[in-house]
Design a protein around this motif. Structure first.
Motif, PDB file in Angstrom:
ATOM      1  N   ILE A 231       6.256  -2.574   1.512  1.00  0.00           N
ATOM      2  CA  ILE A 231       6.138  -3.992   1.194  1.00  0.00           C
ATOM      3  C   ILE A 231       4.749  -4.460   1.617  1.00  0.00           C
ATOM      4  O   ILE A 231       4.438  -4.540   2.808  1.00  0.00           O
ATOM      5  CB  ILE A 231       7.226  -4.814   1.911  1.00  0.00           C
ATOM      6  CG1 ILE A 231       8.620  -4.274   1.561  1.00  0.00           C
ATOM      7  CG2 ILE A 231       7.107  -6.286   1.526  1.00  0.00           C
ATOM      8  CD1 ILE A 231       9.752  -4.983   2.286  1.00  0.00           C
ATOM      9  N   VAL A 232       3.918  -4.735   0.644  1.00  0.00           N
ATOM     10  CA  VAL A 232       2.568  -5.237   0.901  1.00  0.00           C
ATOM     11  C   VAL A 232       2.635  -6.759   0.920  1.00  0.00           C
ATOM     12  O   VAL A 232       2.933  -7.384  -0.108  1.00  0.00           O
ATOM     13  CB  VAL A 232       1.582  -4.747  -0.178  1.00  0.00           C
ATOM     14  CG1 VAL A 232       0.179  -5.265   0.112  1.00  0.00           C
ATOM     15  CG2 VAL A 232       1.593  -3.215  -0.250  1.00  0.00           C
TER      16      VAL A 232
ATOM     17  N   ALA B  57       4.327  -5.428  -4.345  1.00  0.00           N
ATOM     18  CA  ALA B  57       3.119  -6.231  -4.216  1.00  0.00           C
ATOM     19  C   ALA B  57       3.377  -7.670  -4.649  1.00  0.00           C
ATOM     20  O   ALA B  57       4.092  -7.911  -5.624  1.00  0.00           O
ATOM     21  CB  ALA B  57       2.002  -5.636  -5.076  1.00  0.00           C
ATOM     22  N   PRO B  58       2.797  -8.663  -3.930  1.00  0.00           N
ATOM     23  CA  PRO B  58       2.929 -10.060  -4.372  1.00  0.00           C
ATOM     24  C   PRO B  58       2.300 -10.244  -5.755  1.00  0.00           C
ATOM     25  O   PRO B  58       1.272  -9.625  -6.052  1.00  0.00           O
ATOM     26  CB  PRO B  58       2.181 -10.847  -3.295  1.00  0.00           C
ATOM     27  CG  PRO B  58       1.306  -9.864  -2.602  1.00  0.00           C
ATOM     28  CD  PRO B  58       1.977  -8.528  -2.717  1.00  0.00           C
TER      29      PRO B  58
ATOM     30  N   GLY C 115       6.029  -5.781  -8.725  1.00  0.00           N
ATOM     31  CA  GLY C 115       5.665  -7.122  -8.279  1.00  0.00           C
ATOM     32  C   GLY C 115       6.849  -7.910  -7.747  1.00  0.00           C
ATOM     33  O   GLY C 115       7.996  -7.682  -8.128  1.00  0.00           O
ATOM     34  N   TYR C 116       6.539  -8.861  -6.838  1.00  0.00           N
ATOM     35  CA  TYR C 116       7.571  -9.778  -6.329  1.00  0.00           C
ATOM     36  C   TYR C 116       6.966 -11.179  -6.191  1.00  0.00           C
ATOM     37  O   TYR C 116       5.745 -11.344  -6.065  1.00  0.00           O
ATOM     38  CB  TYR C 116       8.153  -9.293  -5.001  1.00  0.00           C
ATOM     39  CG  TYR C 116       7.197  -9.306  -3.820  1.00  0.00           C
ATOM     40  CD1 TYR C 116       6.985 -10.475  -3.073  1.00  0.00           C
ATOM     41  CD2 TYR C 116       6.525  -8.149  -3.424  1.00  0.00           C
ATOM     42  CE1 TYR C 116       6.125 -10.492  -1.987  1.00  0.00           C
ATOM     43  CE2 TYR C 116       5.658  -8.156  -2.335  1.00  0.00           C
ATOM     44  CZ  TYR C 116       5.467  -9.326  -1.612  1.00  0.00           C
ATOM     45  OH  TYR C 116       4.610  -9.343  -0.537  1.00  0.00           O
ATOM     46  N   ASP C 117       7.851 -12.204  -6.213  1.00  0.00           N
ATOM     47  CA  ASP C 117       7.393 -13.593  -6.170  1.00  0.00           C
ATOM     48  C   ASP C 117       7.325 -14.156  -4.754  1.00  0.00           C
ATOM     49  O   ASP C 117       6.426 -14.937  -4.436  1.00  0.00           O
ATOM     50  CB  ASP C 117       8.300 -14.471  -7.030  1.00  0.00           C
ATOM     51  CG  ASP C 117       8.128 -14.192  -8.520  1.00  0.00           C
ATOM     52  OD1 ASP C 117       6.974 -13.995  -8.955  1.00  0.00           O
ATOM     53  OD2 ASP C 117       9.144 -14.161  -9.235  1.00  0.00           O
ATOM     54  N   ASP C 118       8.298 -13.823  -3.901  1.00  0.00           N
ATOM     55  CA  ASP C 118       8.278 -14.324  -2.526  1.00  0.00           C
ATOM     56  C   ASP C 118       8.896 -13.268  -1.619  1.00  0.00           C
ATOM     57  O   ASP C 118       9.394 -12.233  -2.081  1.00  0.00           O
ATOM     58  CB  ASP C 118       9.017 -15.665  -2.400  1.00  0.00           C
ATOM     59  CG  ASP C 118      10.451 -15.610  -2.928  1.00  0.00           C
ATOM     60  OD1 ASP C 118      11.134 -14.581  -2.719  1.00  0.00           O
ATOM     61  OD2 ASP C 118      10.901 -16.589  -3.550  1.00  0.00           O
ATOM     62  N   LEU C 119       8.867 -13.521  -0.318  1.00  0.00           N
ATOM     63  CA  LEU C 119       9.307 -12.508   0.640  1.00  0.00           C
ATOM     64  C   LEU C 119      10.802 -12.214   0.520  1.00  0.00           C
ATOM     65  O   LEU C 119      11.220 -11.072   0.720  1.00  0.00           O
ATOM     66  CB  LEU C 119       8.967 -12.940   2.066  1.00  0.00           C
ATOM     67  CG  LEU C 119       7.476 -12.901   2.414  1.00  0.00           C
ATOM     68  CD1 LEU C 119       7.257 -13.302   3.866  1.00  0.00           C
ATOM     69  CD2 LEU C 119       6.913 -11.503   2.162  1.00  0.00           C
ATOM     70  N   ASP C 120      11.585 -13.222   0.220  1.00  0.00           N
ATOM     71  CA  ASP C 120      13.018 -12.965   0.042  1.00  0.00           C
ATOM     72  C   ASP C 120      13.244 -11.990  -1.107  1.00  0.00           C
ATOM     73  O   ASP C 120      14.096 -11.090  -1.021  1.00  0.00           O
ATOM     74  CB  ASP C 120      13.770 -14.271  -0.222  1.00  0.00           C
ATOM     75  CG  ASP C 120      13.911 -15.129   1.032  1.00  0.00           C
ATOM     76  OD1 ASP C 120      13.752 -14.579   2.151  1.00  0.00           O
ATOM     77  OD2 ASP C 120      14.170 -16.339   0.893  1.00  0.00           O
TER      78      ASP C 120
ATOM     79  N   ALA D 274      11.046  -9.773  -2.147  1.00  0.00           N
ATOM     80  CA  ALA D 274      10.532  -8.468  -1.713  1.00  0.00           C
ATOM     81  C   ALA D 274      11.579  -7.709  -0.918  1.00  0.00           C
ATOM     82  O   ALA D 274      11.820  -6.513  -1.141  1.00  0.00           O
ATOM     83  CB  ALA D 274       9.263  -8.657  -0.887  1.00  0.00           C
ATOM     84  N   VAL D 275      12.227  -8.399   0.024  1.00  0.00           N
ATOM     85  CA  VAL D 275      13.269  -7.756   0.828  1.00  0.00           C
ATOM     86  C   VAL D 275      14.448  -7.363  -0.057  1.00  0.00           C
ATOM     87  O   VAL D 275      15.022  -6.272   0.091  1.00  0.00           O
ATOM     88  CB  VAL D 275      13.722  -8.689   1.970  1.00  0.00           C
ATOM     89  CG1 VAL D 275      14.941  -8.109   2.690  1.00  0.00           C
ATOM     90  CG2 VAL D 275      12.581  -8.910   2.961  1.00  0.00           C
TER      91      VAL D 275
END
Length: 483
Positions: A261-262, A295-296, A394-399, A401-402
């Motif tokens: 998780i970057v 990645a964000p 890609g992910y939008d926010d930390l939630d 990403a987890v």
């Protein structure tokens, strides 16, 4: 140089396998034979388990003191320390591991683990007295060896993963029947030779090579008291089913599809430096690697470029060359498997690096490969490839990403990359996994290692690794005042 072995090691003696069969050892660097190994069968397993059972009860092993056991383990460690370079080379020749990695992991790692567990066992009392909660006396809690251990190890880190099992088992007073992978049997027989030189009593360590049939017979053998296995999840499920039916203790260290998780504040130069070991170690043939790079969205293309640059910059070559960073796949079959996944990636995402074979005349090499534009639902993001293939997601926010990190049947490793350590720790605590690193990943031999979900059962390494080879007995003593 050729490596010829024709005999198994059973009951302290070298013996021709019952079937008299040998098979070739194939170099993954050239595709050519470099030696041969014996192929055991059910009769050899029976003889090895019987020998281990006798040794468990023998005065030479079962009745010795902990100090005497520590001395034997120290002598074995000393023999292995004499051959660090040669044993490292043996692994590289068999499975293509880069020699610089092999010297540390395969050469130096096994004797270090032997010494660690020998001293840990010496420091741990065999018995402790606990006051009874009802006040009627004391209970003696006694630690005893679990018995005869079937240790089944894979080809990717054969010597180190053998010692994950053998060192705590011997330190606990168990005896062992070791079944190495056919691809990496030479090093297991060299271990047996070192045990012979060290004076390990007959039957304490037995080595029987073979295929799936040998492993199946060993796991179900009535003389085995515990099974320790490292390998694929599918094989682990079958072993777990057998052990469950037999009510036999089992440790399973299985597959992984871990996430890196970057975070949005990550220093990408730190990420780049760490990915070679945390995501591509040992030619991608490592179970805990972070092969899904999360990645964000606002930095997704930037992260993809960095990951692709790392992959493209690794030096591919002869694993015995100290400059080599990526060697071959262990076998032609494994290369085909990896290439099949690469073709899936080409059909569903964007190829950012690699994707083919390097310009080498011989050997089972695959270029380190990176894909972008891949969703977590893709097969190459969900299935363990066991090769140098990474996906950037890609992910939008930390939630989210987890959630993506946890959206996997596996849970073995993982990493978090950030300049804010406390923030990284908060994320690490939320990931469903047995191990995870913040800004790097490297096993700690003194801490437990293992997985959750389909990545396995139980733990190896650390004090927990020793406890896995012990069983406790409670002895109740009535206080004289209550009689």
């Amino acid at each position: 140089m050729t490596y010829e072995r024709t005999e198994l090691f059973i009951d302290g003696r070298w013996r021709t396998p019952a079937g008299g069969v040998t098979i070739p050892v194939i170099s993954p660097s050239t595709g050519q034979p470099v030696g041969s190994i014996p192929l055991g069968g059910a009769a050899d397993v029976d003889a090895a388990v019987d020998a281990a059972g006798r040794a468990l009860r023998s005065p030479e092993w079962g009745a010795i003191t902990i100090d005497q056991r520590v001395e034997l383990l120290s002598r074995l460690a000393g023999e292995l320390e004499k051959t660090v370079a040669a044993r490292a080379e043996l692994t590289s020749v068999q499975n293509g591991m880069p020699i610089t990695l092999a010297v540390n992991a395969e050469g130096a790692g096994p004797p270090a683990l032997l010494r660690y567990y020998a001293e840990l066992a010496r420091a741990l009392p065999a018995e402790e007295r606990r006051p009874r909660l009802d006040g009627m006396g004391v209970t003696i809690v006694r630690r005893e060896p679990v018995g005869v251990v079937a240790a089944i190890v894979p080809w990717n880190y054969p010597q180190l993963l053998t010692m994950f099992k053998l060192a705590p088992a011997l330190a606990a007073g168990c005896t062992v029947v070791l079944k190495p992978a056919p691809e990496t049997t030479l090093d297991a027989l060299e271990l047996a030779a070192a045990a012979e030189r060290a004076g390990l009593p007959r039957g304490v360590l037995n080595v029987v090579s073979g295929g799936v049939d040998v492993g199946t017979h060993l796991v179900a053998h009535p003389g085995v008291h515990k099974v320790a296995f490292t390998g694929s999840t599918s094989a682990g499920r079958a072993i777990g089913e057998t052990c469950g039916r037999l009510l036999r203790p089992v440790t399973l260290e299985l597959g992984g599809k871990s996430a890196a998780i970057v975070l949005d504040d990550a220093d990408l130069s730190t990420v780049a430096q760490g990915l070679a070991s945390s995501s591509l170690l040992n030619n991608g043939q490592t179970c805990h690697l972070s092969t899904r790079i999360l990645a964000p969205r606002r930095r997704e293309h930037e992260v993809l470029d960095v990951v692709a640059g790392v992959a493209a910059g690794l030096r591919i070559g002869d694993p015995l060359d100290p400059a080599t960073e990526v060697g071959p796949m262990v076998s032609e079959r494994q290369r085909r498997r990896v290439e099949d996944y690469i073709e899936l990636g080409k059909a569903s995402g964007t190829l950012a690096a690699g994707g083919g074979r390097p310009d080498r005349e011989h050997g089972w090499f695959v270029e380190p490969t990176v894909f972008g534009g891949i969703g977590n639902e893709s097969r190459i993001a969900r299935e363990e490839i066991f090769g140098p293939v990474l996906t950037v997601i890609g992910y939008d926010d930390l939630d989210e990403a987890v959630a993506i990190a946890n959206d996997s049947e596996y849970g073995l490793g993982g990493t978090v990359w950030t300049t804010d350590i406390e923030r990284g720790l908060d994320i690490a605590r939320r990931v469903e996994t047995g191990t995870i690193g913040v800004n790097f990943y490297n096993l700690d031999l003194g801490a437990p290692f293992g997985g959750v979900k389909s990545s396995g059962l139980g733990r190896e390494l650390g004090p927990e690794g020793l406890a896995a080879y012990q069983q406790t007995k409670s002895i109740y003593l009535l206080s004289p005042q209550t009689t």
